[in-house]
Design a protein around this motif. Structure first.
Motif, PDB file in Angstrom:
ATOM      1  N   ASP A  52       5.324  22.854  49.285  1.00 32.89           N
ATOM      2  CA  ASP A  52       4.550  23.224  50.466  1.00 32.89           C
ATOM      3  C   ASP A  52       4.291  21.985  51.319  1.00 32.89           C
ATOM      4  O   ASP A  52       4.234  20.861  50.809  1.00 32.89           O
ATOM      5  CB  ASP A  52       3.204  23.847  50.060  1.00 32.89           C
ATOM      6  CG  ASP A  52       3.367  25.100  49.219  1.00 32.89           C
ATOM      7  OD1 ASP A  52       4.477  25.665  49.218  1.00 32.89           O
ATOM      8  OD2 ASP A  52       2.385  25.510  48.581  1.00 32.89           O
ATOM      9  N   TRP A  76       1.886  28.764  66.938  1.00 33.54           N
ATOM     10  CA  TRP A  76       2.889  27.831  66.420  1.00 33.54           C
ATOM     11  C   TRP A  76       4.285  28.352  66.765  1.00 33.54           C
ATOM     12  O   TRP A  76       4.595  29.517  66.499  1.00 33.54           O
ATOM     13  CB  TRP A  76       2.759  27.693  64.905  1.00 33.54           C
ATOM     14  CG  TRP A  76       1.676  26.746  64.472  1.00 33.54           C
ATOM     15  CD1 TRP A  76       0.366  27.057  64.223  1.00 33.54           C
ATOM     16  CD2 TRP A  76       1.822  25.339  64.225  1.00 33.54           C
ATOM     17  NE1 TRP A  76      -0.322  25.935  63.847  1.00 33.54           N
ATOM     18  CE2 TRP A  76       0.542  24.865  63.830  1.00 33.54           C
ATOM     19  CE3 TRP A  76       2.887  24.451  64.286  1.00 33.54           C
ATOM     20  CZ2 TRP A  76       0.322  23.530  63.514  1.00 33.54           C
ATOM     21  CZ3 TRP A  76       2.668  23.127  63.973  1.00 33.54           C
ATOM     22  CH2 TRP A  76       1.397  22.672  63.583  1.00 33.54           C
ATOM     23  N   VAL A  85       6.378  31.266  64.923  1.00 35.11           N
ATOM     24  CA  VAL A  85       6.164  30.836  63.545  1.00 35.11           C
ATOM     25  C   VAL A  85       4.857  31.438  63.023  1.00 35.11           C
ATOM     26  O   VAL A  85       4.788  31.965  61.910  1.00 35.11           O
ATOM     27  CB  VAL A  85       6.116  29.300  63.454  1.00 35.11           C
ATOM     28  CG1 VAL A  85       5.757  28.847  62.036  1.00 35.11           C
ATOM     29  CG2 VAL A  85       7.452  28.697  63.870  1.00 35.11           C
ATOM     30  N   TYR A  86       3.819  31.384  63.873  1.00 39.33           N
ATOM     31  CA  TYR A  86       2.513  31.934  63.486  1.00 39.33           C
ATOM     32  C   TYR A  86       1.649  32.051  64.742  1.00 39.33           C
ATOM     33  O   TYR A  86       1.767  31.241  65.659  1.00 39.33           O
ATOM     34  CB  TYR A  86       1.816  31.021  62.470  1.00 39.33           C
ATOM     35  CG  TYR A  86       0.643  31.659  61.767  1.00 39.33           C
ATOM     36  CD1 TYR A  86       0.812  32.304  60.551  1.00 39.33           C
ATOM     37  CD2 TYR A  86      -0.633  31.614  62.318  1.00 39.33           C
ATOM     38  CE1 TYR A  86      -0.266  32.899  59.891  1.00 39.33           C
ATOM     39  CE2 TYR A  86      -1.706  32.206  61.676  1.00 39.33           C
ATOM     40  CZ  TYR A  86      -1.519  32.846  60.459  1.00 39.33           C
ATOM     41  OH  TYR A  86      -2.581  33.434  59.821  1.00 39.33           O
ATOM     42  N   GLN A  98       6.195  37.470  64.738  1.00 38.77           N
ATOM     43  CA  GLN A  98       6.590  36.391  63.838  1.00 38.77           C
ATOM     44  C   GLN A  98       8.059  36.527  63.425  1.00 38.77           C
ATOM     45  O   GLN A  98       8.537  37.619  63.112  1.00 38.77           O
ATOM     46  CB  GLN A  98       5.723  36.388  62.582  1.00 38.77           C
ATOM     47  CG  GLN A  98       5.988  35.199  61.673  1.00 38.77           C
ATOM     48  CD  GLN A  98       5.106  35.228  60.431  1.00 38.77           C
ATOM     49  OE1 GLN A  98       4.912  36.265  59.815  1.00 38.77           O
ATOM     50  NE2 GLN A  98       4.567  34.075  60.063  1.00 38.77           N
ATOM     51  N   PHE A 102       9.838  33.220  58.524  1.00 35.87           N
ATOM     52  CA  PHE A 102       8.546  32.627  58.160  1.00 35.87           C
ATOM     53  C   PHE A 102       7.580  33.654  57.581  1.00 35.87           C
ATOM     54  O   PHE A 102       6.440  33.315  57.273  1.00 35.87           O
ATOM     55  CB  PHE A 102       7.920  31.943  59.387  1.00 35.87           C
ATOM     56  CG  PHE A 102       8.649  30.704  59.806  1.00 35.87           C
ATOM     57  CD1 PHE A 102       8.380  29.485  59.212  1.00 35.87           C
ATOM     58  CD2 PHE A 102       9.635  30.753  60.790  1.00 35.87           C
ATOM     59  CE1 PHE A 102       9.055  28.336  59.596  1.00 35.87           C
ATOM     60  CE2 PHE A 102      10.320  29.609  61.174  1.00 35.87           C
ATOM     61  CZ  PHE A 102      10.033  28.401  60.575  1.00 35.87           C
ATOM     62  N   ARG A 105       5.229  33.032  54.423  1.00 35.92           N
ATOM     63  CA  ARG A 105       5.273  31.608  54.047  1.00 35.92           C
ATOM     64  C   ARG A 105       4.339  30.746  54.875  1.00 35.92           C
ATOM     65  O   ARG A 105       4.319  29.525  54.701  1.00 35.92           O
ATOM     66  CB  ARG A 105       6.699  31.068  54.191  1.00 35.92           C
ATOM     67  CG  ARG A 105       7.722  31.728  53.280  1.00 35.92           C
ATOM     68  CD  ARG A 105       8.983  30.873  53.143  1.00 35.92           C
ATOM     69  NE  ARG A 105       9.621  30.631  54.420  1.00 35.92           N
ATOM     70  CZ  ARG A 105       9.932  29.426  54.894  1.00 35.92           C
ATOM     71  NH1 ARG A 105       9.643  28.339  54.216  1.00 35.92           N
ATOM     72  NH2 ARG A 105      10.536  29.309  56.057  1.00 35.92           N
ATOM     73  N   THR A 106       3.586  31.330  55.778  1.00 41.15           N
ATOM     74  CA  THR A 106       2.741  30.540  56.674  1.00 41.15           C
ATOM     75  C   THR A 106       1.303  31.048  56.649  1.00 41.15           C
ATOM     76  O   THR A 106       1.049  32.245  56.524  1.00 41.15           O
ATOM     77  CB  THR A 106       3.251  30.597  58.123  1.00 41.15           C
ATOM     78  OG1 THR A 106       3.391  31.977  58.515  1.00 41.15           O
ATOM     79  CG2 THR A 106       4.602  29.912  58.260  1.00 41.15           C
ATOM     80  N   LEU A 120      -1.087  24.099  60.068  1.00 42.86           N
ATOM     81  CA  LEU A 120      -0.329  25.208  59.501  1.00 42.86           C
ATOM     82  C   LEU A 120       0.196  24.826  58.119  1.00 42.86           C
ATOM     83  O   LEU A 120       0.838  23.794  57.952  1.00 42.86           O
ATOM     84  CB  LEU A 120       0.855  25.552  60.403  1.00 42.86           C
ATOM     85  CG  LEU A 120       1.744  26.708  59.937  1.00 42.86           C
ATOM     86  CD1 LEU A 120       1.050  28.040  60.199  1.00 42.86           C
ATOM     87  CD2 LEU A 120       3.101  26.662  60.657  1.00 42.86           C
ATOM     88  N   LEU A 122       2.864  25.539  55.459  1.00 42.24           N
ATOM     89  CA  LEU A 122       4.190  26.138  55.319  1.00 42.24           C
ATOM     90  C   LEU A 122       4.597  26.047  53.856  1.00 42.24           C
ATOM     91  O   LEU A 122       4.709  24.955  53.301  1.00 42.24           O
ATOM     92  CB  LEU A 122       5.198  25.414  56.207  1.00 42.24           C
ATOM     93  CG  LEU A 122       6.664  25.871  56.139  1.00 42.24           C
ATOM     94  CD1 LEU A 122       6.798  27.347  56.489  1.00 42.24           C
ATOM     95  CD2 LEU A 122       7.523  25.020  57.070  1.00 42.24           C
ATOM     96  N   ASP A 129      14.033  24.914  57.725  1.00 40.56           N
ATOM     97  CA  ASP A 129      12.742  24.664  58.372  1.00 40.56           C
ATOM     98  C   ASP A 129      12.744  23.366  59.169  1.00 40.56           C
ATOM     99  O   ASP A 129      11.838  23.117  59.970  1.00 40.56           O
ATOM    100  CB  ASP A 129      11.619  24.607  57.327  1.00 40.56           C
ATOM    101  CG  ASP A 129      11.372  25.957  56.665  1.00 40.56           C
ATOM    102  OD1 ASP A 129      11.663  26.987  57.308  1.00 40.56           O
ATOM    103  OD2 ASP A 129      10.894  25.977  55.516  1.00 40.56           O
TER     104      ASP A 129
END
Length: 274
Positions: A52, A76, A85-86, A98, A102, A105-106, A120, A122, A129
């Motif tokens: 992570d 993000w 991404v988020y 999203q 991802f 995973r976020t 964030l 991840l 990534d």
């Protein structure tokens, strides 16, 4: 002639005024764009594949506003990526747009958002990534955007074993392909033998041997590539090897010259000289 001179004079004055006003406007726009209220403590992080990583993003605190600004939205994005991404809006995650890569995973740090922290988390970092991310924050007292260039690598602590007068260093996971250097206590380069074995996804297993070595001797095995360097110092004791490893990360475009791993690891190998 006098009237023509006046016309030229006043024309020059007007041009100077217009030019000055334009220059002031350009400077104002430039400064306003660079004075974002959003910052990152590390704009060029290196993530360990499969682990992570936390991408840092937060609202700059000031003596006037402090860190008590109420965050309205956090977005993000990743350069070249379709979808987000988020996204955080109205006090909750909004993952409708999203990107599937991802999904699951976020996440943000819920307890930190109230203090202006939009970092964030991840999870399970992948090679895909790697890239440039942007963190956009809108708050009650301001906002802005900061870019973070995430780079991915594989790196691991070095484990040591010894038999007779041979010292063996083992690095389980390395990517990109590394180089290995052995050094004595005084920093002199020694001749070691290294084998690099890639697995099915191209991550290298490093095994390097040094011979001869002496009891009570101290040796350094340096495993390094363009992104990460592992300096591992091993001291042969009467009953085994005492070792410690620390990592140095390439700063690349970051303003930092180097970043050290926060954790210094110490390992005692239960291996005996025979």
């Amino acid at each position: 002639m006098a009237s023509l001179g006046k016309i030229i004079f006043w024309s020059m004055i007007i041009l100077i005024v217009v030019f000055t006003a334009a220059l002031i406007l350009i400077l104002a726009l430039t400064l306003s764009g660079s004075q974002s209220d959003v910052e990152s403590s590390n704009r060029s992080p290196i993530a360990n594949l499969g682990k992570d990583v936390l991408l840092s993003c937060y609202i700059r605190s000031s003596s006037e506003a402090g860190a008590q600004a109420s965050i309205v939205a956090i977005t993000w994005r990743k350069e070249g990526l379709s979808g987000l991404v988020y996204q955080y809006q109205n006090g909750a995650a909004n993952l409708e747009n999203q990107n599937l890569g991802f999904r699951g995973r976020t996440e943000l740090l819920p307890d930190a958002i109230t203090s202006g922290n939009a970092s964030l988390l991840l999870r399970s970092v992948r090679k895909s990534d790697d890239g440039v991310y942007s963190c956009e924050v809108i708050s009650s007292s301001g906002g802005g955007t900061v870019s973070i260039h995430l780079r991915t690598a594989a790196f691991s602590e070095t484990n040591f074993t010894t038999t007779k007068d041979i010292l063996i260093a083992d690095g389980a996971r390395w990517l990109p392909k590394p180089n290995v250097t052995w050094l004595d206590h005084d920093g002199n380069i020694l001749n070691g033998t290294t084998t690099l074995s890639p697995n099915f996804v191209g991550i290298f297993h490093v095994v390097s041997t040094l011979q001869p070595v002496t009891v009570r001797g101290t040796y350094t095995c340096r495993i390094e590539n363009d992104l990460v360097t592992a300096n591992s110092e091993a001291t042969l004791t009467g009953s085994g090897v005492s070792a410690r490893t620390y990592f140095i990360f390439s700063a690349a475009a970051s303003t930092l010259t180097s970043t050290y791993l926060n954790i210094m690891t110490s390992v005692l190998c239960v291996c005996y000289l025979t």
